[in-house]
Design a protein around this motif. Structure first.
Motif, PDB file in Angstrom:
ATOM      1  N   ILE A   1       0.841  -1.193   0.000  1.00 29.73           N
ATOM      2  CA  ILE A   1       0.000   0.000   0.000  1.00 29.73           C
ATOM      3  C   ILE A   1       0.876   1.243   0.000  1.00 29.73           C
ATOM      4  O   ILE A   1       1.726   1.423   0.876  1.00 29.73           O
ATOM      5  CB  ILE A   1      -0.944   0.019   1.215  1.00 29.73           C
ATOM      6  N   ASP A   2       0.687   2.083  -0.998  1.00 31.13           N
ATOM      7  CA  ASP A   2       1.363   3.377  -1.120  1.00 31.13           C
ATOM      8  C   ASP A   2       2.884   3.240  -1.155  1.00 31.13           C
ATOM      9  O   ASP A   2       3.615   4.032  -0.535  1.00 31.13           O
ATOM     10  CB  ASP A   2       0.932   4.318   0.011  1.00 31.13           C
ATOM     11  N   THR A   3       3.373   2.243  -1.880  1.00 29.81           N
ATOM     12  CA  THR A   3       4.810   2.094  -2.069  1.00 29.81           C
ATOM     13  C   THR A   3       5.339   3.218  -2.950  1.00 29.81           C
ATOM     14  O   THR A   3       4.768   3.512  -4.003  1.00 29.81           O
ATOM     15  CB  THR A   3       5.127   0.735  -2.721  1.00 29.81           C
TER      16      THR A   3
ATOM     17  N   ARG B   1      -2.259   3.924  -3.940  1.00 26.39           N
ATOM     18  CA  ARG B   1      -1.617   2.925  -4.798  1.00 26.39           C
ATOM     19  C   ARG B   1      -1.727   1.558  -4.128  1.00 26.39           C
ATOM     20  O   ARG B   1      -1.152   1.327  -3.062  1.00 26.39           O
ATOM     21  CB  ARG B   1      -0.155   3.281  -5.053  1.00 26.39           C
ATOM     22  N   LEU B   2      -2.468   0.657  -4.751  1.00 24.75           N
ATOM     23  CA  LEU B   2      -2.622  -0.708  -4.257  1.00 24.75           C
ATOM     24  C   LEU B   2      -1.702  -1.615  -5.045  1.00 24.75           C
ATOM     25  O   LEU B   2      -1.782  -1.676  -6.276  1.00 24.75           O
ATOM     26  CB  LEU B   2      -4.070  -1.157  -4.405  1.00 24.75           C
ATOM     27  N   GLY B   3      -0.812  -2.332  -4.352  1.00 22.89           N
ATOM     28  CA  GLY B   3       0.117  -3.242  -5.005  1.00 22.89           C
ATOM     29  C   GLY B   3      -0.286  -4.681  -4.767  1.00 22.89           C
ATOM     30  O   GLY B   3      -0.198  -5.180  -3.639  1.00 22.89           O
ATOM     31  N   VAL B   4      -0.731  -5.375  -5.810  1.00 23.22           N
ATOM     32  CA  VAL B   4      -1.210  -6.753  -5.721  1.00 23.22           C
ATOM     33  C   VAL B   4      -0.072  -7.710  -6.040  1.00 23.22           C
ATOM     34  O   VAL B   4       0.734  -7.468  -6.935  1.00 23.22           O
ATOM     35  CB  VAL B   4      -2.381  -6.963  -6.692  1.00 23.22           C
ATOM     36  N   ALA B   5       0.002  -8.811  -5.298  1.00 25.43           N
ATOM     37  CA  ALA B   5       1.044  -9.832  -5.472  1.00 25.43           C
ATOM     38  C   ALA B   5       2.436  -9.217  -5.411  1.00 25.43           C
ATOM     39  O   ALA B   5       3.277  -9.460  -6.289  1.00 25.43           O
ATOM     40  CB  ALA B   5       0.850 -10.590  -6.781  1.00 25.43           C
TER      41      ALA B   5
END
Length: 525
Positions: free
Chosen positions: A191-193, A258-262
């Protein structure tokens, strides 16, 4: 910084033969059933509803019973703590794997609740100092009454003394791949990378483990954090490669930038492409040397990893991607010369989406580092659709932990990347300085249709640059090998990044995957 430096310290503890290393596994008694908590109904549906209800309420950070005490459990102290072999969960037939629990410490303080599942019921494993040999006088007494564990690890069958799967710290997990060597990690969510606001690290707060069967173990996890909650099912298979099938259902508490999946997290200090960045005697130091992508349109890409002067985020826009992963393609020990860290044995991880993920982008975040102790790479899928509070999302995917990408393309692949002084070999440094600012790039390809080709001079390197001028591009077979070498000079002014692309063509036929590189003149040394 998007990643905390203590992350690498935690990963050191998780490595095989590291944290809670054992003198051995014995065919002894498993954790006494009488010491387990009461039976409670359990299913994926009940866990999903719990996550949904949590998302509807304000976030409540977990209570850490004694932060000051846990802070004293540093690297040296945790090395002395041993999980008692006779307490190993499921350490008897027909279970193929035993499970051991991690003691909380400075780098993993938040309590994690562990449950054992049988049928439609689950029983909690209460934290107890009786499960551990401490090795430090008085520490067991001080730890009495602590609220939970730091995670767990799954052991290889006896008489092996190592683990092959570990969950510990926030939503991190990893396996040792096929060579028994830990390296990069996966996460439940990112999240929010690399955003202006601090990165958020949601936690797996509870695990529900089923008895291992055959070559696999199935487990469930509850995720909780300020911005979202989630429920996960992991089916982990001890195979070649190691497989992790993930089902994730997410519930947003609030809007997420910003959502980071996998997400995958790894380390790159320096390699063959920027070896002068370090004074260390070892030729290369990295867990991963490239980002491999297989786009929804079928294109195969290889983005070389860099150690940039500032945080850089690269986006690869796609629709229904077929896969991506952080890979360690260089498997030659001679290129690392490290018989302790064994970077040549570190696994690659490939993400295979199961189902359609729609529009979005694979993003690669590269963070400057001056040491191997920091994880400075993150790769993940970010959906184009905005993440709004109250929304819900489901993602299914499979992780392959192995020496190579699981779906080898039919075209040639990048094997090596070098860069150095531009121009014709043999000129002096003074002569080179009198020329326009430039850099030579050299790329080795092999495999696919290249394998059947003898030396010829009509292969074409298709090179493009986002700015600057490309000159002297050509391709030749490396004498005595199966590799084909493309090289070109780039002339560019200024320090703005240059996006480079290169692939090899014969007539109208594409022979290789596409090599990608982000060149920043400030890193030319």
């Amino acid at each position: 910084m998007p990643l905390r430096s203590t992350r690498r310290d935690l990963l050191k503890f998780m490595s095989a033969g590291g944290l809670l290393a054992l003198a051995g596994l014995y065919p002894a008694h498993a954790l006494a059933r009488a010491s387990l908590g009461p039976k409670r109904k359990f299913s994926m549906d009940t866990l999903r509803e719990q996550a949904r209800q949590l998302a509807a309420r304000p976030y409540v950070a977990p209570t850490i019973p004694d932060t000051q005490l846990l802070y004293t459990i540093d690297f040296d102290t945790i090395q002395k703590i041993r999980f008692k072999p006779e307490q190993t969960l499921w350490n008897e037939p027909p279970s193929p794997f035993g499970v051991q629990l991690f003691h909380p410490h400075r780098f993993a303080q938040k309590p994690v609740r562990i449950h054992l599942v049988e049928g439609d019921e689950a029983r909690e494993v209460p934290f107890s100092t009786d499960l551990f040999d401490y090795g430090t006088p008085g520490l067991a007494k001080k730890m009495a009454g602590h609220g939970g564990f730091a995670g767990f690890r799954v052991m290889d069958p006896a008489p092996a003394k190592t683990d092959w799967l570990a969950f510990q710290g926030a939503s991190y997990f990893r396996t040792c791949g096929v060579q028994g060597q830990y390296g990069l990690s996966a996460r439940g969510i990112a999240i929010d990378t690399a955003m202006p606001q601090p990165e958020e690290f949601p936690d797996f707060t509870a695990f529900y483990l089923e008895r291992p069967v055959g070559d696999r173990i199935t487990l469930y996890a509850l995720l909780d954090g300020p911005s979202l909650t989630g429920v996960y099912r992991f089916v982990c298979t001890r195979a070649k490669p190691v497989l992790t099938e993930v089902h994730a259902e997410l519930f947003a508490r609030q809007d997420i930038g910003r959502l980071g999946v996998a997400p995958l997290t790894s380390m790159f200090w320096y390699g063959e492409n920027n070896r002068r960045r370090s004074a260390d005697w070892r030729p290369e130091i990295h867990d991963s040397d490239g980002l491999a992508l297989w786009t929804g349109a079928g294109e195969r890409l290889w983005r070389v990893i860099e150690n940039p002067p500032v945080v850089m985020t690269s986006s690869f826009v796609d629709f229904n991607p077929r896969g991506f992963g952080l890979s360690q393609r260089d498997r030659n020990f001679e290129n690392y010369q490290d018989d302790g860290a064994f970077y040549d044995r570190r696994p690659s991880v490939w993400v295979q989406p199961l189902g359609d993920w729609g529009e979005g982008a694979v993003q690669l975040v590269e963070i400057p580092t001056d040491d191997e102790i920091h994880d400075n790479l993150v790769a993940y899928w970010t959906p184009k659709e905005p993440v709004r509070g109250g929304g819900a999302w489901t993602f299914d995917y499979r992780l392959y932990w192995g020496d190579d990408e699981p779906f080898i393309p039919e075209v040639g692949r990048v094997r090596h990347t070098w860069r150095g002084r531009h121009g014709i070999p043999g000129i002096t440094a003074q002569q080179a300085a009198q020329q326009a600012p430039g850099m030579k790039f050299v790329i080795d390809f092999s495999g696919g249709p290249l394998a059947a080709l003898e030396q010829r001079f009509d292969l074409t390197p298709m090179v493009t640059a986002s700015r600057g001028r490309v000159d002297n591009a050509h391709v030749l077979k490396v004498v005595g090998t199966d590799r084909w070498r493309a090289s070109f000079d780039l002339y560019v002014d200024g320090a703005e990044p240059v996006e480079l692309r290169c692939y090899v063509r014969l007539g109208d036929k594409t022979l290789t995957e596409t090599w990608l590189y982000q060149y920043i003149a400030a890193t030319s040394c």
